[in-house]
Design a protein around this motif. Structure first.
Motif, PDB file in Angstrom:
ATOM      1  N   ASP A  79      32.181 102.973  -2.081  1.00 28.31           N
ATOM      2  CA  ASP A  79      32.830 104.283  -1.996  1.00 28.31           C
ATOM      3  C   ASP A  79      32.270 105.074  -0.819  1.00 28.31           C
ATOM      4  OD1 ASP A  79      34.430 103.941  -4.253  1.00 28.31           O
ATOM      5  OD2 ASP A  79      32.998 104.910  -5.593  1.00 28.31           O
ATOM      6  N   THR A  98      41.645 103.732  -3.348  1.00 30.14           N
ATOM      7  CA  THR A  98      41.014 104.947  -3.870  1.00 30.14           C
ATOM      8  C   THR A  98      41.408 105.138  -5.326  1.00 30.14           C
ATOM      9  OG1 THR A  98      40.757 107.341  -3.566  1.00 30.14           O
ATOM     10  CG2 THR A  98      42.911 106.409  -3.023  1.00 30.14           C
ATOM     11  N   CYS A 102      42.667 110.278  -1.495  1.00 30.90           N
ATOM     12  CA  CYS A 102      41.870 110.691  -0.347  1.00 30.90           C
ATOM     13  C   CYS A 102      42.756 110.954   0.861  1.00 30.90           C
ATOM     14  CB  CYS A 102      40.799 109.651   0.000  1.00 30.90           C
ATOM     15  SG  CYS A 102      41.414 108.035   0.463  1.00 30.90           S
TER      16      CYS A 102
END
Length: 111
Positions: A79, A98, A102
């Motif tokens: 991440d 994600t 994002c």
């Protein structure tokens, strides 16, 4: 005076809100911001929550540089929270995804 009269020579600007929206995959949108010489270009990539790139994203012919503007981006290995910068060299690959959603600023210096 208009904004154009204050423009510096060679400067180019664009607004994300005014950029065309290209849906690459369901929930993943590209907004092109700039195209330069030798294939260089800049864009904003918007990924909705729980989306994943379809297939492997291979960086050819040149590198990819990513700045995480908001949300948490995952390259298939780890991440990257907001404020992260990622340089992916030419020939490298990953699977963008994600869980939170994002927004990324993506720059290709060599196309």
């Amino acid at each position: 005076m208009t904004t154009e009269e204050h423009q510096l020579p060679g400067y180019v600007w664009s607004s994300v809100q005014d950029a065309p929206v290209n849906e690459l995959f369901p929930g993943i949108r590209q907004r092109p911001l700039w195209n330069g010489d030798n294939g260089a270009h800049a864009q904003v990539l918007e990924m909705d929550p729980n989306t994943c790139w379809q297939g492997v994203d291979v960086h050819e012919p040149g590198p990819e540089e990513v700045f995480v503007v908001s949300g948490v981006f995952n390259d298939g290995h780890r991440d990257y929270p907001p404020g992260s910068f990622i340089h992916a060299p030419a020939g490298s690959s990953h699977v963008p995804q994600t869980t939170t959603g994002c927004t990324l600023f993506v720059f290709y210096p060599e196309g």
